[in-house]
Design a protein around this motif. Sequence first.
Motif, PDB file in Angstrom:
ATOM      1  N   MET A 199      39.670  31.485  22.080  1.00 42.94           N
ATOM      2  CA  MET A 199      39.311  31.159  23.437  1.00 42.94           C
ATOM      3  C   MET A 199      38.428  32.245  24.029  1.00 42.94           C
ATOM      4  O   MET A 199      37.416  31.957  24.611  1.00 42.94           O
ATOM      5  CB  MET A 199      40.571  30.957  24.255  1.00 42.94           C
ATOM      6  N   GLY A 200      38.804  33.488  23.889  1.00 44.33           N
ATOM      7  CA  GLY A 200      37.952  34.562  24.361  1.00 44.33           C
ATOM      8  C   GLY A 200      38.219  34.968  25.793  1.00 44.33           C
ATOM      9  O   GLY A 200      39.049  34.402  26.491  1.00 44.33           O
ATOM     10  N   MET A 201      37.461  35.938  26.217  1.00 41.89           N
ATOM     11  CA  MET A 201      37.600  36.507  27.547  1.00 41.89           C
ATOM     12  C   MET A 201      36.814  35.677  28.565  1.00 41.89           C
ATOM     13  O   MET A 201      35.711  35.231  28.278  1.00 41.89           O
ATOM     14  CB  MET A 201      37.039  37.931  27.499  1.00 41.89           C
ATOM     15  N   LYS A 202      37.378  35.480  29.733  1.00 41.02           N
ATOM     16  CA  LYS A 202      36.691  34.748  30.785  1.00 41.02           C
ATOM     17  C   LYS A 202      36.023  35.755  31.711  1.00 41.02           C
ATOM     18  O   LYS A 202      36.667  36.656  32.231  1.00 41.02           O
ATOM     19  CB  LYS A 202      37.658  33.875  31.566  1.00 41.02           C
ATOM     20  N   TYR A 203      34.717  35.594  31.886  1.00 40.72           N
ATOM     21  CA  TYR A 203      33.982  36.474  32.774  1.00 40.72           C
ATOM     22  C   TYR A 203      33.982  35.901  34.181  1.00 40.72           C
ATOM     23  O   TYR A 203      33.837  34.704  34.370  1.00 40.72           O
ATOM     24  CB  TYR A 203      32.542  36.654  32.277  1.00 40.72           C
ATOM     25  N   ARG A 204      34.161  36.778  35.150  1.00 38.14           N
ATOM     26  CA  ARG A 204      34.153  36.348  36.537  1.00 38.14           C
ATOM     27  C   ARG A 204      32.864  36.785  37.204  1.00 38.14           C
ATOM     28  O   ARG A 204      32.335  37.852  36.910  1.00 38.14           O
ATOM     29  CB  ARG A 204      35.354  36.927  37.280  1.00 38.14           C
ATOM     30  N   ARG A 205      32.399  35.965  38.092  1.00 35.20           N
ATOM     31  CA  ARG A 205      31.190  36.260  38.843  1.00 35.20           C
ATOM     32  C   ARG A 205      31.582  36.928  40.158  1.00 35.20           C
ATOM     33  O   ARG A 205      32.546  36.514  40.806  1.00 35.20           O
ATOM     34  CB  ARG A 205      30.463  34.944  39.127  1.00 35.20           C
ATOM     35  N   TYR A 206      30.843  37.950  40.535  1.00 33.77           N
ATOM     36  CA  TYR A 206      31.094  38.645  41.798  1.00 33.77           C
ATOM     37  C   TYR A 206      29.997  38.289  42.785  1.00 33.77           C
ATOM     38  O   TYR A 206      28.824  38.244  42.429  1.00 33.77           O
ATOM     39  CB  TYR A 206      31.175  40.158  41.573  1.00 33.77           C
ATOM     40  N   LEU A 207      30.391  38.007  44.012  1.00 33.47           N
ATOM     41  CA  LEU A 207      29.461  37.582  45.042  1.00 33.47           C
ATOM     42  C   LEU A 207      29.165  38.726  46.002  1.00 33.47           C
ATOM     43  O   LEU A 207      29.967  39.636  46.162  1.00 33.47           O
ATOM     44  CB  LEU A 207      30.063  36.400  45.820  1.00 33.47           C
ATOM     45  N   ALA A 208      28.011  38.629  46.644  1.00 33.78           N
ATOM     46  CA  ALA A 208      27.626  39.607  47.657  1.00 33.78           C
ATOM     47  C   ALA A 208      27.295  38.848  48.930  1.00 33.78           C
ATOM     48  O   ALA A 208      26.845  37.711  48.883  1.00 33.78           O
ATOM     49  CB  ALA A 208      26.422  40.410  47.191  1.00 33.78           C
ATOM     50  N   GLY A 209      27.535  39.480  50.055  1.00 35.75           N
ATOM     51  CA  GLY A 209      27.212  38.841  51.325  1.00 35.75           C
ATOM     52  C   GLY A 209      28.103  39.348  52.435  1.00 35.75           C
ATOM     53  O   GLY A 209      28.960  40.203  52.227  1.00 35.75           O
ATOM     54  N   GLU A 210      27.887  38.777  53.625  1.00 40.23           N
ATOM     55  CA  GLU A 210      28.631  39.209  54.811  1.00 40.23           C
ATOM     56  C   GLU A 210      30.107  38.881  54.711  1.00 40.23           C
ATOM     57  O   GLU A 210      30.950  39.669  55.072  1.00 40.23           O
ATOM     58  CB  GLU A 210      28.101  38.508  56.065  1.00 40.23           C
TER      59      GLU A 210
ATOM     60  N   TYR B 128      41.134  25.236  40.018  1.00 39.77           N
ATOM     61  CA  TYR B 128      42.072  26.329  39.778  1.00 39.77           C
ATOM     62  C   TYR B 128      41.307  27.645  39.689  1.00 39.77           C
ATOM     63  O   TYR B 128      40.186  27.689  39.172  1.00 39.77           O
ATOM     64  CB  TYR B 128      42.800  26.127  38.446  1.00 39.77           C
ATOM     65  N   CYS B 129      41.925  28.719  40.135  1.00 41.44           N
ATOM     66  CA  CYS B 129      41.361  30.058  39.975  1.00 41.44           C
ATOM     67  C   CYS B 129      41.244  30.375  38.493  1.00 41.44           C
ATOM     68  O   CYS B 129      42.199  30.172  37.735  1.00 41.44           O
ATOM     69  CB  CYS B 129      42.250  31.078  40.670  1.00 41.44           C
ATOM     70  N   VAL B 130      40.099  30.885  38.074  1.00 40.31           N
ATOM     71  CA  VAL B 130      39.871  31.182  36.664  1.00 40.31           C
ATOM     72  C   VAL B 130      40.738  32.348  36.177  1.00 40.31           C
ATOM     73  O   VAL B 130      41.062  32.432  35.001  1.00 40.31           O
ATOM     74  CB  VAL B 130      38.368  31.449  36.397  1.00 40.31           C
ATOM     75  N   LYS B 131      41.169  33.223  37.081  1.00 39.97           N
ATOM     76  CA  LYS B 131      41.977  34.382  36.676  1.00 39.97           C
ATOM     77  C   LYS B 131      43.472  34.079  36.674  1.00 39.97           C
ATOM     78  O   LYS B 131      44.154  34.326  35.684  1.00 39.97           O
ATOM     79  CB  LYS B 131      41.697  35.580  37.579  1.00 39.97           C
ATOM     80  N   CYS B 132      44.005  33.531  37.797  1.00 47.84           N
ATOM     81  CA  CYS B 132      45.463  33.376  37.914  1.00 47.84           C
ATOM     82  C   CYS B 132      45.939  31.928  37.877  1.00 47.84           C
ATOM     83  O   CYS B 132      47.139  31.673  37.949  1.00 47.84           O
ATOM     84  CB  CYS B 132      45.955  34.064  39.179  1.00 47.84           C
ATOM     85  N   ALA B 133      45.011  30.974  37.786  1.00 48.12           N
ATOM     86  CA  ALA B 133      45.314  29.536  37.655  1.00 48.12           C
ATOM     87  C   ALA B 133      45.980  28.913  38.886  1.00 48.12           C
ATOM     88  O   ALA B 133      46.554  27.839  38.807  1.00 48.12           O
ATOM     89  CB  ALA B 133      46.133  29.260  36.403  1.00 48.12           C
ATOM     90  N   THR B 134      45.880  29.559  40.044  1.00 47.02           N
ATOM     91  CA  THR B 134      46.382  28.971  41.281  1.00 47.02           C
ATOM     92  C   THR B 134      45.526  27.766  41.654  1.00 47.02           C
ATOM     93  O   THR B 134      44.299  27.838  41.593  1.00 47.02           O
ATOM     94  CB  THR B 134      46.319  30.004  42.428  1.00 47.02           C
TER      95      THR B 134
END
Length: 110
Positions: free
Chosen positions: A1-12, A72-78
């Motif tokens: 399956m491998g590691m899931k990469y998360r995207r980080y956002l920028a903004g106000e 669902y959240c990609v990290k914690c599956a909520t």
Amino acid sequence: MGMKYRRYLAGERIYGCSKCKTHLATIHSMISRAFNGQHGRAYLFDGVVNVVEGEPNDRQMTTGNHTVRDIYCVKCATVLGWKYDRAYEQSQQYKEGKYILERNLLVDVQ
């Protein structure tokens, strides 16, 4: 399956998962605050990141019948809300391809 990469956002203003603070959306992708979810107020977004989509299913909602997918959240599956795949009422078709995130499941992240 491998590691899931998360995207980080920028903004106000960045909305994140209330459990793990994974970035989900910015204020600029919000379309409306006038929605309700299973846990109270909900927001309609044009796009979100770091979510996994479930299987499509038909649901009868207050605005008519829709085909939706839980997201669902990609990290914690909520479970955070849902994505509209199809709206059967013409007046509701603007929701197709858009996402609902429930306010009680979000935190402001900076």
